[in-house]
Design an enzyme around this catalytic site. Sequence first.
Site, PDB file in Angstrom:
ATOM      1  N   LYS A   1      -9.698  -2.002  -2.829  1.00 39.17           N
ATOM      2  CA  LYS A   1      -9.614  -2.675  -1.538  1.00 39.17           C
ATOM      3  C   LYS A   1     -10.770  -2.259  -0.635  1.00 39.17           C
ATOM      4  CE  LYS A   1      -5.688  -0.741  -0.982  1.00 39.17           C
ATOM      5  NZ  LYS A   1      -4.471  -0.212  -0.353  1.00 39.17           N
TER       6      LYS A   1
ATOM      7  N   ASP B   1       0.847  -1.176   0.000  1.00 33.03           N
ATOM      8  CA  ASP B   1       0.000   0.000   0.000  1.00 33.03           C
ATOM      9  C   ASP B   1       0.894   1.242   0.000  1.00 33.03           C
ATOM     10  OD1 ASP B   1      -2.410   1.464   0.174  1.00 33.03           O
ATOM     11  OD2 ASP B   1      -2.199   1.629   2.343  1.00 33.03           O
TER      12      ASP B   1
ATOM     13  N   ASP C   1      -1.340  -0.970   5.971  1.00 33.71           N
ATOM     14  CA  ASP C   1      -1.465  -0.354   7.299  1.00 33.71           C
ATOM     15  C   ASP C   1      -2.871  -0.468   7.858  1.00 33.71           C
ATOM     16  OD1 ASP C   1      -2.406   1.628   5.332  1.00 33.71           O
ATOM     17  OD2 ASP C   1      -2.587   2.946   7.074  1.00 33.71           O
TER      18      ASP C   1
ATOM     19  N   ASP D   1      -0.384   5.017   1.032  1.00 38.87           N
ATOM     20  CA  ASP D   1      -0.696   5.921   2.147  1.00 38.87           C
ATOM     21  C   ASP D   1      -0.673   5.155   3.466  1.00 38.87           C
ATOM     22  OD1 ASP D   1      -1.239   8.288   0.552  1.00 38.87           O
ATOM     23  OD2 ASP D   1      -3.010   7.216  -0.137  1.00 38.87           O
TER      24      ASP D   1
END
Length: 285
Positions: free
Chosen positions: A203, A32, A228, A34
């Site tokens: 996602k 990922d 995250d 961010d």
Amino acid sequence: MAAPPQDPAQHDQPDQHDQAAPRREVLTWLTDMDGVLVHEEVPIPGAQEFIEALQRSGLGFMVLTNNSIFTPRDLRARLLGSGIDVPESAIWTSALATAQFLHDQRPGGSAYVVGETGLTTALHDAGYVMTDRDPDYVVLGETRTYSFEAITRAIRLIDDGARFIATNPDPSGPSQDGKLPATGAVASLITTATGRAPYYVGKPNALMMRSALNRIDAHSETTVMVGDRMDTDIIAGLEAGLRTVLVTSGSTRPDQVGTFPYRPTVVRESVADLVGLVDEWARRV
């Protein structure tokens, strides 16, 4: 059955998950963006070293993001401005995944788009026509300038029979001034008005993971996903058959991991802790 996991607060200590992770060869990494590589445009310590380790390993990798605002070229420039050098070809967005999905479902179709350049460019490149007259789909993406007029038009087109697609279900997104409404929040507004829920491509839909794997001709059994968020990155990775690494530098805190009914393969504080794993797991291939 695996032994019970350790207390998530001990995520920085080696555990059975760490020992089990590399027993199968690792040929590909998905990560990922961010919360893993950057916070907004502020780099997370160790992010560039992590990308360099992936490049040094010779393994395939892709950076994934639910953000549909920007094209991969735009995102490469933004990451480079943060000191993180990721090739344009290694960036996969929910806009690209949505365009690929629509091309597979209805090649050469038409769409009314509520979104920005990243989404419209991806759809144009997939051979789609942008129109507000009897489109096959209404496609909703993220934008910082949602228009009441555009949302109203989308509602009426859906009422008239257009199929409803959204790039991702994220209800909000970060900004330097605080939380912003995102695609999922606007999709809920349209759903309330029309009674029609969208199909979300990004996602936590594992479809986005699989489309990224197909993009680089990779296989789920030999791929690791780094994220995250337990409720998007990790669940999508698990459902796509990937091994997963949660970094607690973003949305999910260490004390929250144990509240979910599923666990990542490995938990670490940040990607800075993964540089050694990339090198170690690459040597096992």
